[in-house]
Enzyme design. Structure first.
Site, PDB file in Angstrom:
ATOM      1  CG  ASP A   1      47.707  25.963  60.150  1.00 53.02           C
ATOM      2  OD1 ASP A   1      47.892  25.879  61.384  1.00 53.02           O
ATOM      3  OD2 ASP A   1      48.547  26.448  59.375  1.00 53.02           O
TER       4      ASP A   1
ATOM      5  CB  CYS B   1       9.535  -4.418  46.209  1.00 57.27           C
ATOM      6  SG  CYS B   1      10.271  -6.066  46.172  1.00 57.27           S
TER       7      CYS B   1
ATOM      8  CG  ASP C   1      47.076  26.565  65.730  1.00 50.67           C
ATOM      9  OD1 ASP C   1      47.782  26.510  66.760  1.00 50.67           O
ATOM     10  OD2 ASP C   1      47.547  26.577  64.578  1.00 50.67           O
TER      11      ASP C   1
ATOM     12  CG  ASP D   1      46.513  22.764  65.148  1.00 50.72           C
ATOM     13  OD1 ASP D   1      46.869  22.979  66.316  1.00 50.72           O
ATOM     14  OD2 ASP D   1      46.782  23.513  64.195  1.00 50.72           O
TER      15      ASP D   1
ATOM     16  CB  CYS E   1      14.639  -5.916  45.541  1.00 52.70           C
ATOM     17  SG  CYS E   1      13.409  -6.628  44.442  1.00 52.70           S
TER      18      CYS E   1
END
Length: 812
Positions: free
Chosen positions: A708, A97, A514, A712, A100
């Site tokens: 990459d 419940c 990029d 960046d 709990c």
């Protein structure tokens, strides 16, 4: 001797074992300790929330507690956050419940060393983050056990087994409902035929009794999931769809019992059965739809081997993946899968990387090349050195990202949930008002309900309003489309860390790219190389500096040098990476002579008072020792085949495309003109890239960026959605929201397409569910829909939403 109730767990026990504490009674010292713990921590309101319910007494400590602090357990289940804290997903047993949940979270949050503790009410899964310098995981488990609950590590395999079990449970309940419905339909035919042709009261009673016998197990067994859902919803102060279904079916059932035991009118046991059956069928098909989407995750998981062969002092051993360490040497034979990321130390051959990239063409790998988990060795015996643990390996990271994204929510779903919160209360109110209007004003629109009494008509019309209303279609509108969209993106080699980025992707108006490794292949080739000083010692220093960098320019020059010279690595000092410019280092030889080493572009040379005239339209790299340039390199990078296709598609869809690069203006201009980019910025450093994106966002733009390199990472973190190419540096991937596994810009184009498509279908689903309710609820209030048809139409509305979402899979 008598029985007394424990003031903590509320269980009844013999007073012969009672522990008396002032006016309080406890069944054991554990309950006594927990009671005082809650009192001392100001958490005694737990007992108000618990009410009269019982809970399990505190668990005794077992010997298994030590295993939570072992290295093998940590390697398997525990992660380290970016802040250096530890994180684990636990399943907490004994929760039944909201009280709990409240107790566990309050106790954990009040424990010194625990940073956060969030428990999911639907599956009892707890995400716990803690500071291992202040508390151990075993102490956290003990804390949970001390208040009467148990916890164990979340295992995806176990979770999958639970999902299969749940699906089977739905199926059995559905089949019971269908069986009863088919039989009750035959009885209904007899009942309604008799109504028009004449039927004896005794036979009519027997028909009602038969319907009662068939309906009761459908309501109490098949319909139990709706009662359970309604119960937990009410515990959390939420009136959900389960409450509408269960209340509508129960009221109809009670009314039919009244008719069975002598009341005037017709019973509607058949409507009760049909309501449960149709909604259950709809629910089951929803489960199948979700399972279809999640199958992508299962397919990825199936490509991970369970063990590998390692070479230990010349002896081959078969070892479980969790026991393989960084630095171990793994042997992979022809036809076998790579289990953990590594670097080849002997052998060469082709590898099938389609499980990661979707690209069917094998990739040739040789010494020093990287291998990724999940790829297949096609034709050679390869030995490689492990560079990542199993937990951090590529394929396992993909599975983790996909699991996280499938469980997250886009922003529009929160809005839909807000709309649906008051939905049930509104429907119950409309149903009650409908009953009053029909009963007191005797509305008659020509539909006589088979001659039913005024009360019966009013009651059935009110029930129809409850049953026909469909908050489930509204609730399903976003998650089912998001789930299918994310799984389709994963098939295209795109991993979204959170579902919310699908929505942002669809709304984006600016794409920032990029250059090197994103628009271009990042496989720079040395076009011209000039060595002014061929002293092997100095070339070794150049080689060592290049080896310290992961930048494509450095790697390409290193590869070219190794073809022409037999060079060795030297131990450099004070190695510094100057982002977007190059590197600095020092070297001290055996004679204690110090060499200042610089490698990079012209701008870096000028900053270090090295003036060298060099003009080129290509990328340039210069190497200098003690301020004297001894080598120059010109490099050329090919543009990716699908770069122009992406740019053209972006322009077509109204995206503003910008290219940011640290390269010189001549190179940037050439690349931009070839791919059709109108806006570009050259000679820009990482901070400049980040500031540029921040300026775009200040203008109100929604920015998606792909990159990459390490340089960046700052800019990626500044964008609304950041995309890391699959070959990116680890730090770039960690700050990115989307990982592009196959480095293909065609996949990036598909990401925009599928995201727009998914977002479009989410809006369609919301519109369908809203229009459905706007049209059908007034019809039900007007008495033009009986409960049976209402249940059918409600289920159909959910199925239409699911079916509409499945159209996301249709290829453009």
């Amino acid at each position: 001797m008598g029985n007394v109730k424990c003031d903590h767990c509320h269980l009844v026990f013999s007073d012969s074992v009672m522990i008396k504490d002032n006016e309080l009674n406890f069944c054991c010292k554990g309950c006594q300790g927990v009671y005082h713990l809650l009192q001392n921590d100001g958490l005694d309101s737990f007992y108000d929330k618990l009410g009269n319910k019982t809970i399990t007494p505190p668990l005794e400590v077992h010997d298994d507690i030590k295993r939570f602090d072992t290295d093998s357990f940590e390697d398997t289940f525990i992660k380290t956050t970016d802040d250096g804290f530890k994180q684990i997903d636990l399943i907490i047993e004994g929760i039944h419940c909201a009280a709990c949940i409240w107790l566990n979270e309050k106790v954990l949050y009040s424990t010194d060393g625990i940073v956060s503790a969030d428990i999911n009410f639907s599956n009892n899964k707890a995400k716990i983050i803690w500071n291992e310098k202040k508390i151990k995981l075993s102490d956290i488990i003990l804390k949970i056990r001390s208040i009467g609950y148990n916890a164990y590590a979340y295992d995806a395999t176990v979770a999958d087994e639970q999902a299969v079990k749940s699906k089977r449970d739905y199926f059995i309940r559905m089949m019971v409902a269908i069986f009863a419905s088919m039989n009750i339909m035959m009885l209904s035919v007899a009942k309604y035929t008799g109504f028009f042709t004449g039927i004896e009261e005794e036979i009519r009673t027997y028909i009602h009794l038969g319907e009662f016998i068939l309906t009761t197990p459908v309501l109490l067994y098949s319909g139990w999931i709706f009662y359970r859902g309604a119960y937990y919803g009410l515990k959390n102060k939420i009136l959900n769809m389960d409450f509408l279904v269960s209340s509508g079916a129960t009221l109809t059932y009670i009314y039919s019992l009244y008719i069975l035991f002598g009341g005037k009118g017709e019973s509607y046991f058949d409507s009760v059965t049909m309501i449960i059956t149709f909604v259950l069928i709809g629910k089951y098909l929803e489960v199948l739809g979700k399972k279809s989407a999640v199958d992508t995750l299962d397919k990825i998981k199936s490509t991970i081997p369970l063990e590998a062969t390692i070479i230990d002092n010349g002896v081959k051993k078969t070892v479980a993946l969790n026991n393989i360490k960084v630095g171990d040497v793994v042997e992979v034979r022809s036809g076998e899968k790579v289990c953990i990321d590594g670097k080849i130390i002997s052998g060469e051959g082709s590898f099938d990387e389609s499980s990661l990239t979707g690209e069917s063409i094998p990739v040739f790998k040789q010494k020093d090349d990287l291998l990724y988990s999940g790829t297949i060795n096609n034709d050679a015996l390869i030995r490689y050195e492990v560079i990542k643990s199993y937990k951090d390996s590529t394929l396992n990271s993909i599975v983790t990202l996909l699991e996280d994204s499938l469980s997250s929510k886009p922003q529009i779903e929160y809005k839909a949930n807000e709309i649906s919160k008051g939905f049930t209360i509104s429907i119950l109110t409309l149903s009650f008002l409908t009953f009053l209007v029909w009963y007191y004003f005797g509305i008659d629109l020509g539909f006589d309900y088979d001659g039913a009494s005024n009360f019966e008509k009013s009651f059935i019309v009110a029930i129809s309003v409850i049953v026909i209303a469909c908050p489930c279609a509204l609730a399903l509108a976003t998650p089912i489309a998001s789930l299918i969209g994310i799984s389709e993106l994963a098939k295209k080699g795109l991993l979204f860390k959170e579902a919310k980025f699908v929505e942002t992707f669809a709304k984006a108006d600016t794409l920032v790219l990029d250059k090197t490794g994103t628009i271009t292949k990042g496989e720079l080739k040395v076009k011209k190389m000039r060595i002014m000083d061929k002293n092997i010692h100095k070339l070794n220093l150049l080689y060592s500096l290049l080896d310290a960098s992961t930048h494509p320019i450095s790697q390409s020059i290193k590869k070219e040098l190794s073809k022409k010279y037999d060079l060795k690595l030297k131990e450099l000092e004070n190695v510094k990476n100057i982002q977007a410019k190059g590197m600095l280092a020092k070297y001290r030889n055996v004679d204690d002579k110090l060499f200042h080493i610089i490698g990079g572009n012209l701008e870096l040379m000028k900053e270090n008072n090295i003036h060298y005239n060099f003009d080129s339209s290509n990328s340039v790299y210069l190497f200098a020792i003690n301020r004297r340039v001894i080598a120059t390199f010109e490099l050329e990078d090919e543009i990716k085949d699908d770069a122009k296709e992406l740019i053209d598609d972006a322009n077509k869809n109204g995206l503003n495309v910008v290219m940011l690069t640290g390269d010189n203006n001549s190179v940037a201009s050439t690349v931009a003109s070839k791919v059709g980019i109108k806006t570009y910025v050259s000679n820009i450093d990482p901070i400049g890239k980040a500031n540029y994106i921040k300026e775009l966002k200040k203008e109100g733009r929604t920015v998606v960026m792909a990159g990459d390199g390490i340089n960046d990472s700052v800019a990626l973190a500044s964008s609304d959605v950041s995309i890391a190419m699959g070959n990116s540096a680890d730090i770039t991937i960690s700050v990115s929201d989307v990982v592009l596994l196959n480095n293909s810009l065609k996949s990036l184009k598909q990401a925009f397409s599928i995201s727009r498509r998914t977002y479009s279908f989410i809006k369609q689903n919301l519109l369908i569910s809203l229009l459905y309710n706007l049209v059908t609820i007034p019809l039900a209030m007007a008495g033009l829909v009986i409960p049976l048809v209402a249940a059918l139409s409600m289920s159909l509305s959910s199925l239409i939403v699911v079916a509409n979402s499945m159209r996301i899979k249709i290829k453009d």
